[in-house]
Design a protein around this motif. Structure first.
Motif, PDB file in Angstrom:
ATOM      1  N   ALA A   1      46.430  45.073  43.221  1.00  0.00           N
ATOM      2  CA  ALA A   1      45.192  45.866  43.268  1.00  0.00           C
ATOM      3  C   ALA A   1      45.303  46.841  44.431  1.00  0.00           C
TER       4      ALA A   1
ATOM      5  N   THR B   1      44.796  51.062  45.168  1.00  0.00           N
ATOM      6  CA  THR B   1      45.586  52.171  44.611  1.00  0.00           C
ATOM      7  C   THR B   1      45.508  53.375  45.521  1.00  0.00           C
TER       8      THR B   1
ATOM      9  N   HIS C   1      50.428  50.356  45.155  1.00  0.00           N
ATOM     10  CA  HIS C   1      49.439  49.289  45.073  1.00  0.00           C
ATOM     11  C   HIS C   1      49.775  48.270  46.146  1.00  0.00           C
TER      12      HIS C   1
ATOM     13  N   VAL D   1      41.767  43.281  36.355  1.00  0.00           N
ATOM     14  CA  VAL D   1      41.301  44.106  35.224  1.00  0.00           C
ATOM     15  C   VAL D   1      39.876  43.765  34.794  1.00  0.00           C
TER      16      VAL D   1
ATOM     17  N   TYR E   1      44.269  47.441  25.749  1.00  0.00           N
ATOM     18  CA  TYR E   1      44.287  47.837  27.165  1.00  0.00           C
ATOM     19  C   TYR E   1      43.701  46.690  27.993  1.00  0.00           C
TER      20      TYR E   1
ATOM     21  N   LEU F   1      48.617  47.609  31.279  1.00  0.00           N
ATOM     22  CA  LEU F   1      48.064  48.696  32.106  1.00  0.00           C
ATOM     23  C   LEU F   1      48.948  49.919  31.983  1.00  0.00           C
TER      24      LEU F   1
ATOM     25  N   GLY G   1      38.955  49.145  40.327  1.00  0.00           N
ATOM     26  CA  GLY G   1      38.206  47.998  40.848  1.00  0.00           C
ATOM     27  C   GLY G   1      37.018  48.496  41.661  1.00  0.00           C
TER      28      GLY G   1
ATOM     29  N   LYS H   1      45.837  57.412  37.682  1.00  0.00           N
ATOM     30  CA  LYS H   1      46.470  56.373  36.863  1.00  0.00           C
ATOM     31  C   LYS H   1      46.896  56.936  35.505  1.00  0.00           C
TER      32      LYS H   1
HETATM   33  C1  LIG Z   1      42.751  48.523  35.950  1.00  0.00           C
HETATM   34  C2  LIG Z   1      43.842  49.179  36.333  1.00  0.00           C
HETATM   35  O1  LIG Z   1      44.559  48.878  37.459  1.00  0.00           O
HETATM   36  C3  LIG Z   1      44.389  47.642  38.144  1.00  0.00           C
HETATM   37  C4  LIG Z   1      45.698  47.291  38.718  1.00  0.00           C
HETATM   38  C5  LIG Z   1      46.081  47.797  39.940  1.00  0.00           C
HETATM   39  C6  LIG Z   1      45.163  48.457  40.759  1.00  0.00           C
HETATM   40  C7  LIG Z   1      43.848  48.502  40.412  1.00  0.00           C
HETATM   41  C8  LIG Z   1      42.856  49.189  41.295  1.00  0.00           C
HETATM   42  O2  LIG Z   1      43.244  49.691  42.354  1.00  0.00           O
HETATM   43  O3  LIG Z   1      41.687  49.276  40.931  1.00  0.00           O
HETATM   44  C9  LIG Z   1      43.318  47.817  39.194  1.00  0.00           C
HETATM   45  O4  LIG Z   1      42.820  46.584  39.587  1.00  0.00           O
HETATM   46  C10 LIG Z   1      44.380  50.285  35.534  1.00  0.00           C
HETATM   47  O5  LIG Z   1      45.438  50.805  35.892  1.00  0.00           O
HETATM   48  O6  LIG Z   1      43.767  50.641  34.501  1.00  0.00           O
END
Ligand SMILES: C=C(O[C@H]1C=CC=C(C(=O)O)[C@@H]1O)C(=O)O
Length: 415
Positions: free
Chosen positions: A230, A232, A292, A323, A346, A365, A382, A399
């Protein structure tokens, strides 16, 4: 080029052996309406392609230890599909060709290879570039920002700790678009991702993606692995230069977001009273044009005497808070109320099961769906108490760009 089991095709002297491009085997399977999956695991240069003889993928209970060799595909919520590999070929990514026997009557693979060989002979010499045309419905960004605001409000009011809210982005594919070429491009650019493409003719859909997130890995039936991913941020700085890993800084919001995913995994271990796991990280991990935060979890199944841990954890983990959110039930309810569309595959999971004694299931993803001439990308972010709607919108654009920037750079948001 290798035919899987024992190189039977190459060894055969009575049959004509043709060298057929993998893309034509994919096309032939599509022409006959057979489900087909093609994938490349992270950090390998071996591609697998399986074609299922059954026109309809089986609906299964994902008991990993009991399933035969094949490919599993689960939606965010709903029935899990399984493609058995009636035909299975593998080849090096540097030489995407298969030695196929043509002239072997009666076998399932025969008409398929005949068709593939015919498609190959008829193929045009010059191949057009893959091109996309954006479809941007009015108010898309505003709608997403509004639901992010509502999600963050729900967190601030104490209804839950985190919710992952997603949205789509659609394009028209210009005639001549080749999905196999898009797959090969993604494969080349993202060596550390699980790059995969599956055709589900009963739904009229093809799914393609480059996932950075392992959900359940079981190596040689002995070692279990999962990750908490998680947080990003762009992998490039303001000047467009790649940030070195050592210079990547994380905000409190992102650290918390990832810690929630790690905590969720540990809670799943606790539910089954498993204490002997090894946790490493979190560390910055690059996935395409993004960084990440990632923690790794490993268990030696023999040491804990728990051979079915993969299946048990799969049931407990999916959907993870990377997710979905935390607590899971509240997050599921909020997603159903706010998102207003069906996520389908998805944020489900997909990957090979019991292939060479390994199972590698990844969260679906960085993914896109193709239906007719329309390509739809999916991305979520998130949402916590500190979420800023504009930032979360930009994060979902970034993304989507992980795939778009490779498939057709002219429609990339970063351009
Ligand atoms: C829900 C997604 O990423 C997840 C995975 C890595 C980082 C994420 C974030 O930073 O929000 C999400 O949890 C997506 O790529 O659609």
């Amino acid at each position: 080029m290798v035919h899987d089991e024992n190189n039977a095709l190459e060894a055969s002297t009575s049959l004509a052996t043709k060298t057929i491009g993998a893309e034509f085997i994919w096309e032939a399977a599509l022409a006959f309406g057979h489900p087909v999956a093609i994938w490349r695991l992270p950090e390998t240069d071996n591609v697998r392609l399986i074609v299922s003889e059954e026109m309809l993928p089986a609906e299964v209970i994902p008991d990993l230890e009991k399933l035969p060799s094949g490919f599993l595909m689960a939606p965010f919520s709903g029935n899990v599909l399984f493609l058995e590999g009636s035909l299975s070929v593998s080849f090096s990514i540097r030489h995407p060709f298969v030695a196929a026997a043509v002239g072997e009557t009666g076998h399932f693979s025969e008409p398929l290879f005949e068709k593939a060989a015919a498609l190959q002979s008829a193929a045009a010499e010059s191949i057009p570039e893959n091109k996309l045309l954006p479809r941007m419905p009015e108010g898309l960004a505003e709608r997403y920002k509004r639901i992010v605001q509502l999600g963050a409000d729900a967190v601030r009011q104490g209804e839950l700790f985190k919710v992952v809210l997603s949205r789509t982005k659609s394009f028209d594919m210009v005639p001549g678009f080749s999905l196999v070429r898009a797959f090969l491009k993604l494969e080349a650019v993202y060596p550390t991702a699980f790059v995969s493409m599956v055709s589900l003719p009963h739904l009229g859909e093809v799914w393609l993606g480059a996932s950075p997130e392992l959900l359940v890995g079981v190596k040689k039936r002995r070692f279990f692995r999962t990750v908490a991913l998680a947080g990003t941020q762009s992998a490039k700085d303001a000047a467009g230069q790649l940030k070195p890993k050592s210079k990547v800084l994380w905000s409190e919001k992102e650290i918390e977001e990832q810690a929630i995913v790690s905590r969720y995994i540990i809670e799943c271990f606790k539910k089954i009273r498993l204490r002997e796991y090894r946790e490493t990280g979190p560390k910055s991990s690059k996935a395409g044009n993004l960084y990440h935060l990632k923690s790794d979890f490993e268990v030696d199944l023999e040491a804990v005497n728990f051979p079915e841990l993969g299946s048990v954890m799969l049931r407990l983990l999916h959907p993870t808070s990377a997710v979905c959110g935390m607590p899971k039930e509240q997050a599921l309810h909020l997603i159903a109320t706010l998102e207003g569309y069906d996520r389908a595959f998805y944020s489900g999971y997909w990957g090979p099961v019991n292939v060479d004694e390994n199972t590698d299931l990844f969260v679906n993803l960085r993914t896109l769906k193709v239906n007719g001439d329309v390509m739809t990308l999916f991305a979520g972010a998130g949402i916590t108490a500190d979420s800023i709607p504009e930032d979360e919108w930009l994060e979902t654009e970034l993304k989507c760009d992980t795939l778009l920037g490779v498939i057709d750079p002219s429609v990339s948001f970063l351009n």
